[in-house]
Design a protein around this motif. Structure first.
Motif, PDB file in Angstrom:
ATOM      1  N   ILE B  14      40.857  32.815  42.097  1.00  0.00           N
ATOM      2  CA  ILE B  14      40.783  32.092  40.821  1.00  0.00           C
ATOM      3  C   ILE B  14      40.589  33.065  39.653  1.00  0.00           C
ATOM      4  N   SER B  15      39.785  34.110  39.856  1.00  0.00           N
ATOM      5  CA  SER B  15      39.507  35.036  38.744  1.00  0.00           C
ATOM      6  C   SER B  15      40.768  35.781  38.331  1.00  0.00           C
ATOM      7  N   GLY B  16      41.429  36.428  39.302  1.00  0.00           N
ATOM      8  CA  GLY B  16      42.639  37.191  38.985  1.00  0.00           C
ATOM      9  C   GLY B  16      43.718  36.313  38.374  1.00  0.00           C
ATOM     10  N   VAL B  34      48.111  41.980  42.174  1.00  0.00           N
ATOM     11  CA  VAL B  34      48.328  42.434  43.547  1.00  0.00           C
ATOM     12  C   VAL B  34      47.337  41.718  44.460  1.00  0.00           C
ATOM     13  N   GLU B  35      47.857  41.065  45.475  1.00  0.00           N
ATOM     14  CA  GLU B  35      47.010  40.281  46.394  1.00  0.00           C
ATOM     15  C   GLU B  35      47.341  40.680  47.834  1.00  0.00           C
ATOM     16  N   LYS B  36      46.321  41.073  48.586  1.00  0.00           N
ATOM     17  CA  LYS B  36      46.632  41.626  49.913  1.00  0.00           C
ATOM     18  C   LYS B  36      47.095  40.569  50.899  1.00  0.00           C
ATOM     19  N   ALA B  43      37.569  34.242  48.829  1.00  0.00           N
ATOM     20  CA  ALA B  43      36.492  33.266  48.648  1.00  0.00           C
ATOM     21  C   ALA B  43      37.015  31.979  48.016  1.00  0.00           C
ATOM     22  N   THR B  44      37.967  32.110  47.104  1.00  0.00           N
ATOM     23  CA  THR B  44      38.449  30.928  46.393  1.00  0.00           C
ATOM     24  C   THR B  44      38.929  29.844  47.348  1.00  0.00           C
ATOM     25  N   GLY B  45      39.726  30.236  48.346  1.00  0.00           N
ATOM     26  CA  GLY B  45      40.244  29.250  49.287  1.00  0.00           C
ATOM     27  C   GLY B  45      39.210  28.774  50.285  1.00  0.00           C
ATOM     28  N   ALA B  49      34.251  24.530  46.015  1.00  0.00           N
ATOM     29  CA  ALA B  49      34.953  24.110  44.802  1.00  0.00           C
ATOM     30  C   ALA B  49      34.217  23.029  44.018  1.00  0.00           C
ATOM     31  N   GLY B  50      32.908  23.051  44.131  1.00  0.00           N
ATOM     32  CA  GLY B  50      32.098  22.174  43.296  1.00  0.00           C
ATOM     33  C   GLY B  50      31.904  22.826  41.942  1.00  0.00           C
ATOM     34  N   ILE B  51      31.843  22.009  40.902  1.00  0.00           N
ATOM     35  CA  ILE B  51      31.626  22.566  39.570  1.00  0.00           C
ATOM     36  C   ILE B  51      30.535  21.774  38.865  1.00  0.00           C
ATOM     37  N   HIS B 337      29.212  31.356  42.623  1.00  0.00           N
ATOM     38  CA  HIS B 337      29.619  30.322  41.667  1.00  0.00           C
ATOM     39  C   HIS B 337      30.783  30.758  40.782  1.00  0.00           C
ATOM     40  N   GLY B 338      31.663  31.556  41.357  1.00  0.00           N
ATOM     41  CA  GLY B 338      32.789  32.058  40.564  1.00  0.00           C
ATOM     42  C   GLY B 338      33.939  31.086  40.420  1.00  0.00           C
ATOM     43  N   PHE B 339      33.979  30.075  41.293  1.00  0.00           N
ATOM     44  CA  PHE B 339      35.074  29.129  41.139  1.00  0.00           C
ATOM     45  C   PHE B 339      34.893  28.307  39.869  1.00  0.00           C
ATOM     46  N   MET B 340      33.696  27.764  39.700  1.00  0.00           N
ATOM     47  CA  MET B 340      33.471  26.891  38.534  1.00  0.00           C
ATOM     48  C   MET B 340      33.514  27.661  37.223  1.00  0.00           C
ATOM     49  N   PHE B 341      33.308  28.979  37.271  1.00  0.00           N
ATOM     50  CA  PHE B 341      33.388  29.797  36.061  1.00  0.00           C
ATOM     51  C   PHE B 341      34.821  30.278  35.804  1.00  0.00           C
TER      52      PHE B 341
HETATM   53  C1  LIG Z   1      31.470  28.924  51.559  1.00  0.00           C
HETATM   54  C2  LIG Z   1      31.586  29.132  50.064  1.00  0.00           C
HETATM   55  C3  LIG Z   1      31.348  28.063  49.199  1.00  0.00           C
HETATM   56  C4  LIG Z   1      31.432  28.232  47.815  1.00  0.00           C
HETATM   57  N1  LIG Z   1      31.259  27.157  46.999  1.00  0.00           N
HETATM   58  C5  LIG Z   1      31.437  27.305  45.664  1.00  0.00           C
HETATM   59  C6  LIG Z   1      31.349  26.179  44.805  1.00  0.00           C
HETATM   60  O1  LIG Z   1      31.113  25.051  45.246  1.00  0.00           O
HETATM   61  N2  LIG Z   1      31.539  26.372  43.473  1.00  0.00           N
HETATM   62  C7  LIG Z   1      31.813  27.606  42.953  1.00  0.00           C
HETATM   63  O2  LIG Z   1      31.964  27.721  41.751  1.00  0.00           O
HETATM   64  N3  LIG Z   1      31.904  28.689  43.747  1.00  0.00           N
HETATM   65  C8  LIG Z   1      31.725  28.567  45.092  1.00  0.00           C
HETATM   66  N4  LIG Z   1      31.830  29.663  45.891  1.00  0.00           N
HETATM   67  C9  LIG Z   1      32.058  30.977  45.284  1.00  0.00           C
HETATM   68  C10 LIG Z   1      33.512  31.161  44.895  1.00  0.00           C
HETATM   69  O3  LIG Z   1      34.320  30.926  46.033  1.00  0.00           O
HETATM   70  C11 LIG Z   1      33.776  32.577  44.398  1.00  0.00           C
HETATM   71  O4  LIG Z   1      32.783  32.985  43.475  1.00  0.00           O
HETATM   72  C12 LIG Z   1      35.131  32.656  43.693  1.00  0.00           C
HETATM   73  O5  LIG Z   1      36.124  32.020  44.454  1.00  0.00           O
HETATM   74  C13 LIG Z   1      35.490  34.092  43.439  1.00  0.00           C
HETATM   75  O6  LIG Z   1      36.842  34.150  43.052  1.00  0.00           O
HETATM   76  P1  LIG Z   1      37.528  35.552  42.876  1.00  0.00           P
HETATM   77  O7  LIG Z   1      38.908  35.298  42.426  1.00  0.00           O
HETATM   78  O8  LIG Z   1      36.667  36.403  42.010  1.00  0.00           O
HETATM   79  O9  LIG Z   1      37.476  36.210  44.339  1.00  0.00           O
HETATM   80  P2  LIG Z   1      38.350  35.861  45.638  1.00  0.00           P
HETATM   81  O10 LIG Z   1      38.775  34.467  45.677  1.00  0.00           O
HETATM   82  O11 LIG Z   1      37.610  36.390  46.807  1.00  0.00           O
HETATM   83  O12 LIG Z   1      39.659  36.701  45.405  1.00  0.00           O
HETATM   84  C14 LIG Z   1      39.709  38.090  45.596  1.00  0.00           C
HETATM   85  C15 LIG Z   1      41.056  38.413  46.198  1.00  0.00           C
HETATM   86  O13 LIG Z   1      41.217  39.827  46.213  1.00  0.00           O
HETATM   87  C16 LIG Z   1      42.004  40.145  47.323  1.00  0.00           C
HETATM   88  N5  LIG Z   1      41.798  41.563  47.635  1.00  0.00           N
HETATM   89  C17 LIG Z   1      40.674  42.159  48.072  1.00  0.00           C
HETATM   90  N6  LIG Z   1      40.883  43.464  48.268  1.00  0.00           N
HETATM   91  C18 LIG Z   1      42.171  43.709  47.927  1.00  0.00           C
HETATM   92  C19 LIG Z   1      42.993  44.873  47.924  1.00  0.00           C
HETATM   93  N7  LIG Z   1      42.533  46.085  48.314  1.00  0.00           N
HETATM   94  N8  LIG Z   1      44.273  44.751  47.514  1.00  0.00           N
HETATM   95  C20 LIG Z   1      44.767  43.546  47.135  1.00  0.00           C
HETATM   96  N9  LIG Z   1      44.030  42.416  47.121  1.00  0.00           N
HETATM   97  C21 LIG Z   1      42.752  42.499  47.510  1.00  0.00           C
HETATM   98  C22 LIG Z   1      41.507  39.213  48.413  1.00  0.00           C
HETATM   99  O14 LIG Z   1      42.474  39.024  49.425  1.00  0.00           O
HETATM  100  C23 LIG Z   1      41.205  37.942  47.630  1.00  0.00           C
HETATM  101  O15 LIG Z   1      42.239  36.991  47.707  1.00  0.00           O
HETATM  102  C24 LIG Z   1      31.744  29.525  47.275  1.00  0.00           C
HETATM  103  C25 LIG Z   1      31.986  30.592  48.148  1.00  0.00           C
HETATM  104  C26 LIG Z   1      31.924  30.407  49.531  1.00  0.00           C
HETATM  105  C27 LIG Z   1      32.200  31.574  50.422  1.00  0.00           C
END
Ligand SMILES: Cc1cc2nc3c(=O)[nH]c(=O)nc-3n(C[C@H](O)[C@H](O)[C@H](O)COP(=O)(O)OP(=O)(O)OC[C@H]3O[C@@H](n4cnc5c(N)ncnc54)[C@H](O)[C@@H]3O)c2cc1C
Lengths: 94, 382
Positions: B14-16, B34-36, B43-45, B49-51, B337-341
């Protein structure tokens, strides 16, 4: 096969929808699962997975044996929360 | 193969995705994400996903409110053909003791001042919203009706599709293996699908953000911890709202297709990147939830999985540039809590990268706060 054929009985997904997802660029079982919920139902993909992998193979030209069948997630058979809470026997290793 | 990019964003969560979309909307060209693995495969998937907007600091309330207001209109703003499945069933936060109740009252006063219509509820009032709730062990609750839940895949894909329409390139199944630096400047990114010349990189790599930072010689004060979650078979609507306890460290909600999703933190969770599921979680979760919501005893668990929380010392993200390397930006350490942000992360990071003033003051989320002892104190985290 008729495009309206149901590929995933748990989530009611047709062949047509699977083909659309593949042509939208979701070319792995794991991605299609997240977009269409195929494989998320009670059969855990036992019915739809071979059918979906075959469609991916046909549409992408990648041989079926080279396709990733996706990540298996426990438990294999559904268990009730009540039974788990009471600590009933389980054949599941973490 | 060598490519050229004005900016490389590492991570297709979600962040990227939100950062890429917002940069493109501001007119930046040649953006490569770039996504591996695949979109939302981190974490996103895996997330609940509560906000919620029920936060305890002014900054977090504002970030959450901005994001929630975006979610309310996201299908239209992003022109998404699917549906991000935003359901605003509210969040019911349970207070376990007087101290927590006092904290909730202070939070509610702050939230109300910022235009968030949360309110304190007695346990009787809480039971009106969740009739099956067993209130034993709790003293009161806080509730906000606009909090809710989304489909994390579709939400992220909505950002991706909109970004692609604006010209952003997403490289799936491509892993970043190194970042080349000359002095204090970035010159390029090595990937498994070739080299990308660029002078700017955003680290949005979630649970692997520490590894990416190490590629430019930075040690982040972050660890990644496994968090587990499960879903039951779909049942008729029986739970309209998210039920959550900070003290009990759990949350539970019913998603639109009928499944009941629940998760629970545990001090014993591994921090070595392991995201396999364990039986211990299943048992603890089942005990916790069948006590709290007894009718759920009959619900059948169909799947469990896990993902990584990327955790900082104050459980607040690190957002912004770094002093050591020009053009290297962090959007990491979301601590669960990075999804809701996400929507706000996209807006605020794009403002920082474009050198604009930020819509919300997030200067306190800089990397150097830990050394300076200027941690952000947020009372409301699981
Ligand atoms: C069980 C669980 C429940 C949660 N519940 C909530 C919730 O209810 N509400 C909420 O707000 N948040 C929740 N969170 C937190 C939330 O999922 C994360 O904070 C948020 O999704 C982070 O998003 P992101 O895009 O920063 O990271 P990610 O979604 O982890 O994305 C990072 C991406 O980088 C890729 N990557 C890593 N290394 C490399 C590399 N070397 N080269 C290329 N790609 C790379 C990975 O494959 C990944 O897809 C929960 C997390 C978990 C684990």
């Amino acid at each position: 096969m008729d495009p309206k054929t149901i590929i995933c009985r748990c989530s009611d997904i047709t062949l047509e929808e699977v083909r659309q997802a593949i042509s939208d660029g979701y070319t792995t079982f794991d991605e299609i699962k997240r977009v269409l919920r195929t494989g998320m139902g009670s059969c855990q993909g036992r019915t739809c997975m071979p059918l979906i992998l075959r469609e991916i193979s046909v549409m992408t030209g990648i041989p079926q044996e080279d396709l990733n069948p996706g990540r298996k997630r426990p438990p294999v058979n559904a268990v009730s929360l009540g039974a788990i809470a009471e600590g009933e026997d389980h054949d599941y290793e973490s | 193969m060598t490519m050229k990019a004005d900016i490389v964003i590492i991570g297709g969560g979600i962040s990227g995705a939100a950062i890429a979309y917002n940069l493109a909307k501001k007119g930046m060209k040649n953006i490569v994400v770039v996504e591996k693995r695949f979109i939302a495969s981190g974490a996103t998937g895996a997330c609940g996903a509560g906000i919620r907007q029920q936060w305890g600091t002014e900054m977090n309330c504002k970030i959450a409110k901005m994001s929630c207001e975006f979610f309310e209109n996201a299908n239209e703003i992003l022109g998404y053909e699917g549906d991000i499945e935003f359901k605003q069933g509210g969040y019911l936060l349970l207070a376990s003791n007087e101290k927590e109740e006092e904290q909730f009252k202070r939070n509610i006063a702050l939230q109300n001042r910022l235009g968030i219509a949360s309110k304190a509820l007695s346990l009787e009032e809480a039971k009106e919203i969740v009739p099956m709730l067993n209130t034993e062990g709790f003293v009161s609750a806080a509730y906000h009706h606009k909090d809710g839940h989304l489909n994390p895949f579709h939400t992220t894909l909505a950002f991706v599709k909109a970004a692609e329409k604006l010209g952003v390139t997403f490289m799936k199944y491509t892993e970043v293996t190194g970042i080349d630096v000359n002095g204090d400047e970035i010159i390029g990114v090595q990937t498994t699908k070739g080299y990308i010349e660029t002078s700017r990189v955003v680290n949005a790599a979630g649970g692997q953000s520490q590894d990416i930072a190490r590629m430019v010689g930075l040690e982040l004060p972050i660890y990644s911890e496994r968090h587990q979650i499960l879903v039951t078979e779909p049942v008729d609507p029986i739970l309209s709202t998210m039920v959550m306890s900070f003290t009990g460290n759990f949350y539970c909600q019913q998603v639109p297709h009928g499944g009941i999703v629940m998760g629970r933190g545990d001090a014993g969770e591994p921090r070595d990147g392991n995201i396999n599921s364990g039986w211990h979680f299943l048992e603890e979760m089942a005990r916790t939830i069948t006590k709290l919501l007894p009718p759920l005893k009959k619900a059948m668990v169909i799947r469990q999985w896990a993902g990584l929380y990327n955790i900082t010392p104050d459980r607040q993200p690190i957002l912004g540039p770094v002093k050591e390397i020009k053009g290297f930006y962090l959007a990491v350490g979301f601590s669960g809590h990075g999804f809701m942000f996400g929507p706000a992360t996209g807006i605020l990071m794009s403002e920082i990268i474009m050198g604009e003033p930020t819509s919300i003051d997030i200067s306190s989320l800089n990397l150097y706060r830990f050394d300076r002892g200027e941690m952000v104190f947020e009372p409301s985290v699981v």
